[in-house]
Write an enzyme that holds these catalytic residues in place. Structure first.
Site, short mmCIF file in Angstrom:
data_model
loop_
_atom_site.label_atom_id
_atom_site.label_comp_id
_atom_site.label_asym_id
_atom_site.label_seq_id
_atom_site.Cartn_x
_atom_site.Cartn_y
_atom_site.Cartn_z
N GLY A 73 0.83 -1.20 0.00
CA GLY A 73 0.00 0.00 0.00
C GLY A 73 0.86 1.25 0.00
O GLY A 73 0.58 2.22 -0.71
N SER A 200 -3.73 -2.65 -0.47
CA SER A 200 -2.66 -3.49 0.06
C SER A 200 -3.20 -4.89 0.33
O SER A 200 -4.19 -5.04 1.06
CB SER A 200 -2.14 -2.86 1.35
OG SER A 200 -1.22 -3.73 1.95
N HIS A 202 -2.38 -7.46 2.15
CA HIS A 202 -2.43 -8.14 3.45
C HIS A 202 -3.58 -7.70 4.35
O HIS A 202 -3.77 -8.25 5.43
CB HIS A 202 -1.09 -8.04 4.18
CG HIS A 202 -0.73 -6.70 4.73
ND1 HIS A 202 -0.84 -6.41 6.06
CD2 HIS A 202 -0.24 -5.59 4.14
CE1 HIS A 202 -0.40 -5.17 6.26
NE2 HIS A 202 -0.04 -4.65 5.12
N CYS A 326 1.48 5.43 19.15
CA CYS A 326 1.98 5.63 20.50
C CYS A 326 2.78 4.40 20.91
O CYS A 326 2.21 3.39 21.32
CB CYS A 326 0.80 5.85 21.44
SG CYS A 326 1.27 6.13 23.13
N1 PLP Z 1 -2.76 3.18 4.54
C1 PLP Z 1 -3.51 2.67 5.54
C2 PLP Z 1 -4.81 3.31 5.87
C3 PLP Z 1 -3.05 1.55 6.25
O1 PLP Z 1 -3.81 1.06 7.24
C4 PLP Z 1 -1.81 0.97 5.90
C5 PLP Z 1 -1.28 -0.18 6.65
O2 PLP Z 1 -1.57 -0.38 7.81
C6 PLP Z 1 -1.08 1.53 4.83
C7 PLP Z 1 -1.60 2.62 4.19
C8 PLP Z 1 0.22 0.93 4.40
O3 PLP Z 1 0.04 -0.29 3.73
P1 PLP Z 1 1.27 -1.33 3.60
O4 PLP Z 1 1.44 -1.96 4.93
O5 PLP Z 1 0.83 -2.34 2.58
O6 PLP Z 1 2.43 -0.56 3.12
#
Ligand code: PLP
Length: 388
Positions: A73, A200, A202, A326
């Protein structure tokens, strides 16, 4: 994971579904060709990638040439935001929100260091952006608006269609981070009205390390890495064939199951929230009551530390998250909870419980039988809670 474990952290990641793994296995084994090779083994891999692209395009209601496979992502977001903003040369203006994931916030901060201007919009106390604020913030040099579809901590769903209309009227590109939305919300890009979108694998039962970027045809973009001509020349690097096959199967599966998945999650999430609020009436639910992801419960408990709650739950094999940046090394509370104004005596005791496909009523019962007594024990030791 111990068999008796209760996994309440699906917003962090999900396990690979057996159906997805089965589809991937041939490409981790005998079908190991490079899609750029002209021989039969290579061409079989090329067909697998093309087929995956068609399937993803079908779910997103776009053309296969508008789909780019990436490594995650974060990469899709970097390519979408930097690629679009830099394509015109010189510098411009970007609009985003205060509750974006760091993949967005740190990307726009980098662009700011490179001379671009950035407006970071506030959200309401329920974590929702007012689209009219976007309209009011547009400047003649605005190049991109980037708003997340759903928040990763508090699960709020943003009015992305309304923002898309405003962006469209002003002729500005609109990027959405849909990483948390996949599986729960519709991803029809024509209906959403977006220029680019990031996913993303996963988060919806595909492996970690594979992502999707949708980029509307004819959108000017500057590539972010140089090399071969893969992914329509927009993302160099030999394709990760097994993972691309996996993410396509997982996305199709998530789309097919969306209604049933949401009903399942809402039932269990609400059982969890109702039980916790009954047992701990002075806790706060963060985010919006209805405009939130079906699998997200985010609460704050007065005068306690999230780390202590998480450790106590972990001892009982219950896995959750503070849902915030945090970390024990830093006493800074999450930027999302700060942006929605969670009071100081609550902000450090914030917990995200996110249910998923395999969550059961028994799992919810296990959380309800441990969490309230744990929080009460911690509150009994806390001077802040005692002062209430
Ligand atoms: N954007 C959001 C809202 C997410 O929750 C995450 C991952 O937790 C990401 C982007 C990043 O995705 P990735 O872990 O595949 O790089």
């Amino acid at each position: 994971m111990p068999t008796e474990a209760v996994y309440m952290d699906h917003a962090a990641t999900t396990g690979v579904h057996p159906e997805v793994l089965e589809a991937m296995l041939p490409y981790l084994g005998p079908q190991y060709g490079n899609p750029s090779s002209a021989h039969q083994l290579g061409q079989a891999a090329r067909r697998a990638v093309s087929d995956a692209r068609e399937r993803v395009a079908q779910v997103l209601n776009c053309g296969p040439s508008e789909i780019i496979f990436t490594s995650c992502g974060t990469e899709s977001i970097n390519l979408g935001i930097k690629g679009i903003v830099k394509a015109a040369g010189g510098t411009g203006h970007i609009i985003t929100t205060a509750i974006e994931h760091h993949a967005v916030l740190h990307t726009v901060e980098q662009l700011e260091r490179e001379g671009h201007e950035v407006s970071v919009l506030p959200v309401s106390s329920e974590g929702i952006l007012d689209p009219e604020q976007v309209r009011a913030t547009i400047r003649p040099n605005t190049r991109l608006i980037s708003v997340m579809y759903a928040n990763n901590e508090i699960g709020t769903i943003q009015p992305v269609r309304a923002v898309a209309r405003i962006a469209h009227e002003a002729g500005i590109a609109f990027h959405i981070d849909s990483v948390q939305a996949a599986g729960a919300l519709p991803l029809d890009v024509r209906d959403l009205g977006v220029t680019s979108l990031a996913l993303s694998g996963h988060k919806f039962y595909a492996p970690k390390g594979v992502g999707i970027m949708y980029l509307r045809e004819k959108t000017k973009i500057q590539t972010q890495q140089q090399g071969g001509g893969q992914e329509h020349g927009l993302r160099a690097g030999t394709e990760n064939v097994p993972y691309i096959v996996g993410i396509a199967v997982a996305l199709e599966r998530a789309d097919r199951r969306r209604k049933a998945y949401n009903a399942h999650c809402v039932e269990l999430r609400d059982l969890l929230l109702d039980g916790l609020l009954r047992a701990l009436p002075d806790s706060r639910v963060n985010g919006h009551r209805t405009e939130r992801l079906p699998n997200n419960a985010h609460l704050s408990f007065r005068g306690v530390e999230a780390q202590a709650i998480l450790m106590g739950l972990d001892l009982k094999n219950i896995y959750a998250s503070s849902g915030s940046a945090c970390v024990s090394a830093s006493l800074e509370p999450s930027h999302v909870l700060t942006a929605i104004g969670v009071p100081r005596e609550y902000i450090y005791g914030s917990l995200r419980l996110s249910v998923g496909e395999a969550t059961t009523r028994e799992h919810v019962g296990r959380v309800l039988s441990h969490l309230p007594s744990l929080v009460r024990r911690l509150q009994a030791l806390s001077p802040v809670a005692a002062a209430s």
